[in-house]
Design a protein around this motif. Structure first.
Motif, short mmCIF file in Angstrom:
data_model
loop_
_atom_site.label_atom_id
_atom_site.label_comp_id
_atom_site.label_asym_id
_atom_site.label_seq_id
_atom_site.Cartn_x
_atom_site.Cartn_y
_atom_site.Cartn_z
N ASP A 166 0.85 -1.20 0.00
CA ASP A 166 0.00 0.00 0.00
C ASP A 166 0.88 1.24 0.00
O ASP A 166 1.23 1.78 1.04
CB ASP A 166 -0.93 -0.01 1.22
N PRO A 168 0.87 4.87 -1.96
CA PRO A 168 0.32 5.81 -2.95
C PRO A 168 1.43 6.42 -3.79
O PRO A 168 2.46 6.84 -3.25
CB PRO A 168 -0.37 6.87 -2.08
N VAL A 170 3.80 8.85 -5.45
CA VAL A 170 4.14 10.25 -5.18
C VAL A 170 4.99 10.85 -6.29
O VAL A 170 5.15 12.07 -6.36
CB VAL A 170 4.88 10.38 -3.83
N ARG A 438 8.10 -0.17 -7.88
CA ARG A 438 7.64 0.62 -6.74
C ARG A 438 8.54 1.82 -6.48
O ARG A 438 8.06 2.86 -6.05
CB ARG A 438 7.54 -0.28 -5.50
N SER A 441 7.36 4.43 -8.75
CA SER A 441 6.14 5.08 -8.28
C SER A 441 6.44 6.12 -7.20
O SER A 441 5.61 7.00 -6.96
CB SER A 441 5.17 4.04 -7.72
N GLN A 442 7.62 6.02 -6.59
CA GLN A 442 8.02 7.01 -5.58
C GLN A 442 8.87 8.13 -6.18
O GLN A 442 9.41 8.95 -5.45
CB GLN A 442 8.79 6.32 -4.46
#
Length: 452
Positions: A166, A168, A170, A438, A441-442
């Motif tokens: 989980d 989100p 950023v 991931r 995604s950051q």
């Protein structure tokens, strides 16, 4: 720990991550052959049916599932039909019960037919309004590509998968990454059209022998031109980033399970690479529930190192991802090199890859893996695949910040980025790709260094 004796290959290379019991089933190799036979059988039936239809009808009768077409056009090759047969064969071969197979197959075929109908209707409306003139082969190609995008999502939606981390998103894709994606794509389309106009005879010859309904050089030429352009951009980015001088203290983590037979070679290679690195290098060998002399072999190899320090840490819980997370928890250096225990790195690997981390947005940098030996035809074919994938396509994807994953046998991580992304996922195969996705995604960048 003493070595209880020689082991088979399955003892050296088994991994609890490769077949997690919660998400995998034990299927024999014949399952893949069964899927191919299902597709072959369905294809033979489809060919017989379409051949009989063409034999009885006029030449312009469509041989594919084309709902709407311009007058005087026909579909020479049943592309859509074969694609839907592939979907049916895959669904029929899934490791589940019959009603689930029917549900997956029905959804894939239904969505495929819906895509075909939408594409044909759009082509008809565009033709009626005088906006564009679509050929049947173009309709086949558009619907096939769209279906190939949709089908994997249908399978994943029905699959039993690990619970997602989980986090989100950023990070945002940089605006110039979109430019580096769109501009080469437009240029590739323009160049492909120009080449097709300049060489009509060659184009017609290629179209007669091409796949996907006779698209000729079309989509294939566009794809190759696009990759060449973006790979050129990627190489420029690598050379520019490599110019920086950056050599912080470095940690090297090596997860090892029953690797007594080759762990010494991996450690010796790290020591040689450390000789060319300008900062201290500390090596962490994580003995992951080994039942052989991995610890003893690693300690002996570390004692012989002249340019790096090291230690062996036990990790009783099996699993490569478990060992990696344990290593990250005890490491204090900001930059971490991940190396598989059966991997021998080049002497330049540490020096050249760490230079890219002068950019604070870089989260991971991978090298280019090569087979240890090239003797047989299969070895040569494997070498070509590796050179294309990691030396060409990986660099091409870097041209528009599109790298999805770094090969886990050698990759350098920014430790902070790994922690911000939630650590290495456990209980699944492909954790090296997952952590890179991931980190992206950051807001971190993945880079490739083909000279490492």
């Amino acid at each position: 720990m003493s070595d209880p004796g020689p082991r088979g290959v399955e003892e050296h290379y088994r991994s609890i991550d490769s077949a997690p019991p919660e998400y995998s089933v034990n299927r024999p190799p014949s399952a893949a052959n069964g899927a191919l036979m299902n597709f072959f059988s369905l294809s033979v039936v489809a060919l017989l049916i379409t051949t009989e239809i063409v034999r009885r009808a006029d030449p312009y009768t469509p041989r594919d599932l084309v709902f709407i077409r311009a007058e005087g056009q026909s579909a020479a090759i049943p592309v859509r039909l074969f694609l839907l047969l592939i979907a049916a064969a895959v669904a029929f071969s899934l490791a589940t019960n019959w009603w689930r197979r029917l549900a997956v197959g029905g959804e894939m075929v239904g969505k495929g037919l819906l895509i075909c109908l939408v594409v044909d209707l759009s082509a008809y409306i565009g033709h009626s309004l005088g906006l564009f003139e679509a050929e049947v082969v173009g309709q086949q190609l558009a619907s096939s590509l769209a279906s190939l995008v949709v089908f994997p999502f249908v399978i994943l939606r029905h699959a039993r998968l690990p619970k997602p981390v989980d986090l989100p998103p950023v990070g945002r894709i940089r605006w110039h990454a979109w430019v580096r994606l769109i501009v080469p794509l437009v240029v590739a389309f323009v160049l492909a059209a120009w080449i097709e106009q300049r060489t009509p005879l060659t184009t017609e010859f290629m179209r007669e022998w091409a796949l996907l309904g006779g698209v000729g050089p079309g989509i294939f030429l566009v794809q190759q031109l696009f990759v060449i352009i973006t790979a050129s951009i990627g190489l420029l980015m690598v050379r520019w980033s490599r110019r920086a001088r950056f050599a912080p203290p470095l940690a090297v983590m090596v997860p090892a399970h029953n690797e007594a037979h080759d762990i010494a070679a991996a450690i010796e290679a790290v020591d040689r690479a450390a000789a060319r690195y300008a900062a201290p290098v500390h090596l962490y060998v994580i003995d992951n529930a080994s039942t052989d002399a991995t610890t003893a072999a690693a300690e002996a190899a570390l004692a012989a190192c002249a340019h790096c320090t090291g230690e062996v840490r036990p990790c009783a819980q099996p699993g490569k991802a478990v060992a990696l997370n344990y290593a990250i928890s005890i490491i204090r250096e900001e930059f971490v090199v991940r190396i598989d225990a059966d991997t021998v790195i080049g002497e330049n690997c540490l020096d050249v890859t760490l230079r890219h981390f002068a950019n604070p947005k870089v989260g991971a940098v991978g090298g280019m893996p090569r087979p240890p030996r090239v003797r047989t035809f299969f070895d040569r074919a494997r070498m070509v695949e590796v050179l294309l994938k990691h030396g060409f396509f990986q660099v091409s994807m870097m041209g528009f910040d599109g790298i999805l994953g770094e090969p886990g046998m050698f990759v350098v991580y920014r430790r902070r980025a790994v922690l911000e992304a939630g650590g290495i996922v456990e209980g699944m195969n492909g954790e090296d790709t997952d952590i890179c996705l991931r980190m992206s995604s950051q807001g971190y960048l993945n880079m490739a260094e083909p000279t490492a």
